[in-house]
Design an enzyme around this catalytic site. Structure first.
Site, PDB file in Angstrom:
ATOM      1  N   ARG A 311       0.829  -1.215   0.000  1.00  0.00           N
ATOM      2  CA  ARG A 311       0.000   0.000   0.000  1.00  0.00           C
ATOM      3  C   ARG A 311       0.862   1.264   0.000  1.00  0.00           C
ATOM      4  O   ARG A 311       0.492   2.276  -0.600  1.00  0.00           O
ATOM      5  CB  ARG A 311      -0.994   0.001   1.172  1.00  0.00           C
ATOM      6  CG  ARG A 311      -2.041   1.099   1.057  1.00  0.00           C
ATOM      7  CD  ARG A 311      -3.126   0.986   2.107  1.00  0.00           C
ATOM      8  NE  ARG A 311      -4.273   0.188   1.697  1.00  0.00           N
ATOM      9  CZ  ARG A 311      -5.305   0.634   0.972  1.00  0.00           C
ATOM     10  NH1 ARG A 311      -5.330   1.886   0.547  1.00  0.00           N
ATOM     11  NH2 ARG A 311      -6.313  -0.146   0.672  1.00  0.00           N
ATOM     12  N   GLU A 715      -9.555   5.962   7.108  1.00  0.00           N
ATOM     13  CA  GLU A 715      -8.131   6.264   7.010  1.00  0.00           C
ATOM     14  C   GLU A 715      -7.784   7.562   6.275  1.00  0.00           C
ATOM     15  O   GLU A 715      -6.872   8.280   6.690  1.00  0.00           O
ATOM     16  CB  GLU A 715      -7.408   5.098   6.310  1.00  0.00           C
ATOM     17  CG  GLU A 715      -7.412   3.823   7.101  1.00  0.00           C
ATOM     18  CD  GLU A 715      -7.051   2.621   6.244  1.00  0.00           C
ATOM     19  OE1 GLU A 715      -7.852   2.273   5.350  1.00  0.00           O
ATOM     20  OE2 GLU A 715      -5.979   2.045   6.436  1.00  0.00           O
TER      21      GLU A 715
END
Lengths: 765, 166
Positions: A311, A715
């Site tokens: 990620r 997030e």
């Protein structure tokens, strides 16, 4: 028109929270004979265990049982993906503070006292503790991931300008206010474990594997967590496994709450990174090529490090198109605690690379960094393909960023700040400002995790019980999913009863992580509710001889021509008519397709966007710094619940601010976490919040078919705080020679700011 | 072991406790009042804040024996009655001054004492400074501060600022 979703509703547990009656794991009543567990922690770093003498532990008052690795009937493992994280040390100590054994005693104090009474003889082994050391020694968990496009060396060489730099990005301790905790209750039917965890299904599996029993004999339940932030995705497991083991061996309930200092030492943190950046660009600041290396400290074991570093790579471009690129991800294996998920999951560290390189470019070409940012954004034509081959179809940053620049008066404020800094004279105060964007990919990048289940029961009186696989950690997931169920069934939010997450109600769930909670569980609940609504519709239409459909709204079931019945009346009739009033819903995210082997595909269903302008002030004599004002414009699609989303944005921003400014993890040379309590590890307090904080939602329905067109919000807002770091660098740059951007590392503590100012002053000479 | 007696939430309680027992352990484990939370165990986070003789106190920072004879109020005893919330509780609920809720009881107890000390005359800056001993990891504090401002105003208007605990 909707009645329940897209509206503000307070947190469902609010009335309980404010009266102290919302129980967390450690608040639950336990059987009178419950035992308390405590780990014995390794007092040394990387070493072989020569002898471990536990006789004094056994002899201590109140001790009922003591277990070591040899006492685990099944697998000695707490590792979620790769089974390389022993629950209890076996032969080798892999990091300072590793659990060597576990004591079960009559009281918590007795267990804690006994756990100190062991005698360990060990032989120290060489330890690698930092990214620098591990990379130098070629110590990696697994091979690098590389994204390539075009000939990056040539692109950088051919460019008008180039810049090389290195950026260190610190880790972060979760500091969930409720520490890790678990309660294991044995019964004739199996084990019932109540855990403060984001991932009950994984704990169920790990307990079954460690105890050599079937998953069906283990039920894991969580009603609420006192914060998690990724820190209870995998890190909750060791407590639950060991509590289950103790309960199985003694037949007594076992409670385990980690002491806060032990929690800091034993559990993983956000990965710290080293970013090496080389960028080629033209005189206008247009990027031609990027050569970047992202190296992270993973610790001794895998945990989720593969996906986290993936990620980081997916976000190393943040919002910008790199025509030619080579991005390399190095996953350093060290003899330190195994690092883990933390809100953003590697994404924030990747974005730091992108934002630093853009600031470098802007300084070099003497332009406002905002203009360089805008010039390098992805578009939807010739600059729309990411380094991993996904075409961006929903980019709103070209509209969102100028809108924020306008509403925050960014241009005028930046000009005023530059003037003020230039004429500051002997005043120690300097200011800085920055506008940075966020483009965050939504979906688990491990594709199979993108599935979810829900269960809805309607009872004969018309009341509704909702259950799903998502967990509540304060983020407001339960109220959002309840809104979805209420909307579909046409009842009030109060008519939907929320219940705890349990593996025996909805099985095989994914962690509540990757911001996916409402996307996945919301859809699963919607499908279950639709199934029930369809059954009720079919039954009632047949019963009443109605042609055409029925609408379900505001507690009533109505025909198009105005006939209407209370929901509960239709439900009771359906029961009498032998219609099943219980349904499951199952959802899997469409369109995603990612091949980790080739590094190509579509890992995300969509992107969440946002941007923030932060203005900071630094004291150049002390390094003290604060955020004076922040303006945020964030895209949550069509918000399911604007109040909850505002809270996520604000909390995420402040948490990100803490990560990048004050939260500093300090390790000893052999890898001990030295900052293992809030006395030495500082998270933002009430007075650290920006003096002015304006938060607005960007009006933008999700282009994809997400739950009521909303977007994930957990997030992405954390990364809005990169604007704070960039603004601090801007303030420091008032000491830099023209064309130079300072190498301010993160966290930008007072010490780091002073160090960087000193460097810039030297450069200016 | 020492015998201690005190009043907790208006009720007389007495017990034999080890001298080393912290007030927070006494409240949670002996009295079963689990709304008072243990966050950091080192008097940093404020989740265990209660009122001792009307003043906010981190209950992990004092021994139970030190509370001999004291009037203790915990979050469970703050509300004037079972069906009425204290104005600070009401404001936290109303203004979404909570997410995970773990810090909330301590925040509310600190806030109630703060409002008493300042007789309801609180501005945002003062609230933020006064709240430094209570950590929240979820909210970013905005709504907490807003809730305290609102509660202070309500209480100042109704003249309830004289005593922190009802």
């Amino acid at each position: 028109m909707t009645h329940v979703v897209h509206r503000p509703h307070p947190h469902d547990s609010g009335p309980l929270h404010v009266t102290g009656t919302a129980p967390y794991v450690d608040d639950l009543p336990t059987p009178a004979n419950a035992l308390h567990a405590c780990f014995g922690l390794a007092p040394v770093g990387h070493a072989t265990i020569d002898t471990l003498d536990l006789s004094a532990v056994w002899a201590a008052p109140g001790v009922v049982d003591v277990v070591t690795a040899a006492d685990i009937p099944g697998e000695n493992n707490a590792g979620p993906v790769i089974h390389d994280e022993p629950l209890l040390a076996d032969g080798t100590i892999l990091f300072p503070g590793q659990a060597l054994f576990c004591v079960f005693a009559e009281t918590r104090l007795a267990a804690r006292k006994a756990a100190r009474l062991f005698t360990l003889e060990s032989t120290e082994l060489p330890a690698l503790t930092t990214v620098d050391e591990a990379v130098e020694a070629h110590s990696f968990l697994h091979g690098p991931l590389v994204f390539e496009r075009g000939d990056v060396s040539k692109a950088i060489e051919d460019a008008d300008y180039s810049s090389s730099s290195r950026l260190y990005i610190g880790g972060q301790e979760h500091f969930y206010l409720e520490g890790q905790g678990s309660l294991a209750l044995p019964s004739a039917d199996g084990l019932h474990i109540i855990s403060s965890t984001q991932h009950p299904s994984e704990i169920q599996d790990l307990v079954a594997e460690a105890l050599n029993i079937s998953a069906a004999e283990v039920t894991v339940e969580v009603r609420r967590m006192g914060g998690a932030f990724g820190g209870k995705e995998t890190q909750a497991a060791p407590l639950s496994i060991i509590a289950a083991l103790g309960a199985n061996r003694t037949g007594r309930a076992v409670r385990f709450r980690l002491d806060r200092d032990d929690d800091f030492v034993l559990t993983g943190k956000r990965h710290d990174f080293r970013a090496d950046i080389r960028v080629g660009f033209d005189a206008s600041g247009l990027i031609k090529g990027v050569d970047g290396i992202l190296a992270s400290r993973c610790g001794y074991g895998h945990d989720l490090s593969r996906a986290i570093n993936d990620r980081a790579m997916f976000h190393a471009d943040n919002a910008y198109f790199y025509p030619a690129l080579e991005l390399t991800s190095l996953r350093a294996k060290t003899h330190t605690v195994s690092n883990t998920a933390f809100r953003g999951f590697g994404g924030p560290q990747g974005m730091m690379l992108a934002e630093r390189l853009v600031d470098k470019v802007a300084a070099a070409v003497h332009r406002d960094p905002l203009d360089v940012r805008l010039a390098n954004l992805y578009n939807e034509t010739d600059r729309s393909v990411t380094p991993y081959g996904m075409t961006i179809e929903d980019n709103v940053l070209p509209q969102l960023m100028p809108q924020l620049a306008e509403t925050s008066d960014y241009r005028a404020r930046r000009a005023a700040i530059i003037d003020a800094n230039a004429s500051a004279g002997r005043s120690p105060v300097r200011r800085g400002i920055a506008l940075t964007p966020v483009r965050f990919g939504i979906s688990f990048t491990t594709s199979f995790l993108n599935q979810a289940g829900a269960l809805i029961n309607i009872y004969k009186d018309g009341s509704i019980l909702l259950n799903h696989g998502g967990t509540e950690m304060g983020q407001g997931l339960f109220v959002k999913v309840a809104q979805v169920a209420a909307e579909v069934l046409g009842v009030g939010l109060d008519d939907v009863k929320i219940s705890s997450t349990r593996t025996d109600k909805v099985p095989n769930t994914s962690a509540t992580a990757a911001s996916s909670g409402s996307d996945l569980n919301g859809w699963a609940a919607k499908l279950a509710a639709l199934e029930l609504r369809n059954r009720l519709t079919a039954f009632w239409c047949a019963e009443q001889g109605i042609d055409g459909g029925l609408t379900f709204a505001q507690g009533r079931v109505s025909t198009e021509d105005g006939q209407s019945w209370p929901f509960a009346e239709v439900v009771r009739a359906a029961y009498m008519g032998r219609v099943s009033l219980s349904a499951t819903g199952y959802y899997r995210t469409p369109k995603i397709d990612w091949d980790a082997k080739t590094g190509q595909g579509r890992p995300f269903l969509y992107f969440a966007y946002g941007a923030a302008v932060s203005e900071v002030e630094i004291d150049t004599l002390t390094g003290a710094n604060r955020v004076i004002r922040a303006d945020i414009l964030h895209d949550v699609g069509r918000s399911l619940n604007p109040d909850i989303d505002h809270g996520q944005i604000e909390g995420g921003f402040v948490q990100g601010m803490g990560w990048l400014t004050m939260e500093e993890l300090v390790y000893s040379a052999r890898g001990d976490v030295l900052t293992h309590a809030p006395s030495t590890y500082k998270i933002p307090c009430a007075s650290d919040r920006p003096d002015v904080l304006n938060i607005d939602l960007f009006d933008n329905a999700n282009a994809e078919d997400t739950i009521f067109k909303s977007k994930a919000v957990g997030e992405p807002p954390l990364m809005l705080a990169i604007s704070v770091h960039s603004a601090l660098a801007h303030a420091v740059s008032s000491f830099s020679p023209r064309g130079r951007w300072p190498d301010l590392d993160a966290p930008a503590t007072a010490e780091e700011i002073l160090r960087t100012i000193a460097t810039e002053r030297t450069q200016a000479l | 072991m020492t015998q201690i007696s005190m009043t907790v939430n208006g009720k007389a309680v007495s017990a034999d406790v080890e001298d080393r027992t912290l007030l927070v352990s006494f409240i949670r484990e002996h009295l079963g009042l689990t709304g008072t939370h243990v966050g950091c165990e080192t008097s940093q986070c404020g989740a265990c804040t209660v009122h001792v003789d009307g003043q906010a106190m981190k209950s992990c920072s004092m021994l139970a024996v030190m509370a001999q004879g004291a009037e203790i109020t915990t979050i469970e005893g703050l509300a004037p009655s079972a069906d009425t919330l204290h104005p600070v509780q009401e404001a936290f609920r109303e203004h979404h001054g909570l997410q995970c809720g773990f810090c909330t009881p301590g925040m509310i107890m600190s806030a109630a004492d703060m409002i008493r000390r300042y007789e309801g005359k609180l501005d945002e800056k003062t609230i933020r400074e006064q709240l430094e001993g209570n950590l929240c990891r979820c909210t970013g504090y905005h709504n907490i501060v807003k809730a305290i401002e609102a509660a202070a105003e309500t209480m100042a208007q109704s003249g309830e600022t004289q005593t922190a605990s009802a």
